[in-house]
Design a protein around this motif. Structure first.
Motif, mmCIF file in Angstrom:
data_model
loop_
_atom_site.group_PDB
_atom_site.id
_atom_site.type_symbol
_atom_site.label_atom_id
_atom_site.label_comp_id
_atom_site.label_asym_id
_atom_site.label_seq_id
_atom_site.Cartn_x
_atom_site.Cartn_y
_atom_site.Cartn_z
ATOM 1 N N SER A 80 30.070 -1.562 19.261
ATOM 2 C CA SER A 80 29.852 -1.758 20.689
ATOM 3 C C SER A 80 29.878 -0.273 21.386
ATOM 4 N N GLU A 123 26.109 0.894 21.208
ATOM 5 C CA GLU A 123 25.592 -0.269 22.131
ATOM 6 C C GLU A 123 25.868 0.485 24.088
ATOM 7 N N ASN A 124 27.117 0.334 24.240
ATOM 8 C CA ASN A 124 27.360 0.417 24.919
ATOM 9 C C ASN A 124 28.162 2.155 25.777
#
Length: 471
Positions: free
Chosen positions: A341, A344-345
């Protein structure tokens, strides 16, 4: 004439966090003469090694006491997570204490082992004079201490030129050494952004030795500028450091170690692992272990104590890394970075780039040949130890290399065949203070650390004394 303003751009936000005024060229040209005057007085005020060791010991103590402030500045200026910047200060102090401790033995006179009646012969180590140290931003305190302490302990005076990315390091070190008792002008510094202005001081006949840490291009420029006179130039340059994983290792252990050696400090280390060769027999298990390891890393705000990977140093660096990755993918490599995560962020501001696991690479790709200086792990399958060593040596660089195996004897044998200044077995990315740190090929010339790291800061003087006849 207006002074040039140098701005330190935060890699976390891409906004200026600090500015400094560059020293005018005419002032830069004066520094070597000031250094020569200080050199003469330093030899009188601190004629013994013991007196110089006392100053160094006090300075290291002061450096340690300021760790929290200095660590926060490092994170702000070059983006390494705050969880790790204090460790650089601790390691710098420990390394400095080691160098200070061995100085007595290293700088002592050498007496030949075959004395002859009526004669006395010995070799004395004399300081070279004024030393210019130009150093990089990625581990600024560690890089600086490698040269600064041996130079001062040997009795030289020093001029520092920092990277504009980490300008406050020289200011802190000057203040610390002054408080520790170092005489005025023994340690000078200047801020400068123009290569032509740096060239002025490199060319000065009153500079007696030059230490440069940085890129190959930067090192070649310094060497070229110094080439029209007789002066030593020590160069610590880039790397494309390989790792070879033999089929006898436990994949998850090797993966966790190698991933750390590749992406710590966002891969911005001259001795980071930048290419990995894995024996066919363990290739798939090792790839799976790398995925499992990477999935647990956190990229984010470097001021967050839970962050492990921060931004790379600049927009240009980010673009270079992405270009190498894109080129490899177009040529057949696969991006096997696991879901994560934080990858991806990524933060919208700053120079953040996800740690990237590349498989199915081949040796013609830029990602396996050119220095990346970023959090990329390209992995290539090889059929044998012999093939691995061949590929490891197929590089213009030769800084460090590592072999990963249960059989340390075989590891040592293979390491002996690798063309690099430091070879590891079951370890990586660790400049040990008692071993010589030196680059082969385009990774540099000269030595820092260990007893041999003092030699560039002294010149040898042989004494041959004969008793007067009739005595």
């Amino acid at each position: 004439m207006s002074l040039e303003t140098l701005s330190t751009i935060s890699p976390t936000t891409n906004s200026a966090v600090i500015t400094r005024q560059a020293l005018p060229p005419q002032e830069i040209e004066r520094l070597p003469a000031i250094g020569q005057e200080a050199f003469a007085s330093y030899r009188k005020s601190h004629p013994t090694l013991g007196s110089r060791q006392e100053v160094v010991a006090k300075a290291l103590d002061l450096l340690s006491r300021r760790k929290d402030v200095l660590a926060k500045e490092l994170t702000e200026q070059m983006g390494r997570p705050i969880a790790y910047t204090g460790i650089e200060i601790d390691t710098t102090v420990k390394r400095g204490q080691y160098l200070n401790r061995i100085a007595g033995e290293v700088l002592s006179e050498d007496v030949p082992g075959d004395p002859e009646k009526g004669f006395r012969r010995f070799i004395r180590r004399e300081p070279v004079g004024v030393v210019l140290i130009i150093f990089a931003w990625n581990y600024p305190y560690l890089i600086l201490i490698n040269s600064l302490l041996p130079a001062l302990l040997a009795g030289n005076t020093v001029i520092l030129k920092p990277s504009p990315q980490t300008p406050t390091i020289v200011e802190h070190m000057s203040e610390i050494f002054t408080e520790a008792g170092l005489p005025k002008n023994v340690l000078q510094y200047f801020h400068c952004g123009s290569p032509s202005h740096v060239e002025l001081i490199v060319r000065s006949p009153q500079i007696n030795h030059i230490c440069f840490t940085g890129s190959v291009a930067g090192g070649l420029a310094v060497q070229k500028a110094a080439a029209d006179r007789i002066v030593n130039v020590g160069l610590e340059l880039g790397g494309k450091d390989p790792a070879y994983v033999r089929p006898d290792v436990e994949p998850h252990w090797a993966a966790s170690e190698i991933i750390d050696g590749a992406i710590f400090n966002s891969g911005q280390s001259c001795c980071a692992i930048e290419r990995v060769y894995v024996h066919n027999d363990i290739y798939e298990p090792f790839i799976n272990a790398c995925k499992a390891t990477l999935s647990k890393y956190k990229v984010g705000d470097p001021m967050d104590k839970s962050t492990q990977i921060g931004p790379v140093i600049s927009t240009r660096a980010k673009e270079t890394i992405r270009s190498q990755i894109d080129e490899a993918l177009k040529a057949g490599a696969k991006d096997e970075t696991p879901p994560n995560s934080s990858f991806e962020n990524l933060p919208q501001q700053g120079n953040f780039i996800k740690p990237t696991l590349l498989t199915h690479v081949n040796h013609s790709m830029s990602i396996m040949q050119d220095e990346t200086f970023g959090p990329v792990i390209p992995i290539m399958s090889v059929p044998s130890d012999t093939a691995a060593v061949k590929y490891m040596n197929d590089s213009q660089f030769g800084l460090t290399a590592s072999i990963w195996t249960k059989d340390v004897g075989v590891g040592e044998e293979l390491a002996g065949k690798v063309e690099a200044g430091t070879v590891f077995v079951n370890r990586s990315d660790f400049p040990s203070p008692d071993l010589a740190w030196t680059g082969w090929k385009d990774s540099g010339k000269g030595v820092t650390l260990s007893r041999f790291g003092f030699e560039q800061f002294v010149k040898l003087k042989s004494f041959h004394l004969k008793d007067y006849p009739g005595r």
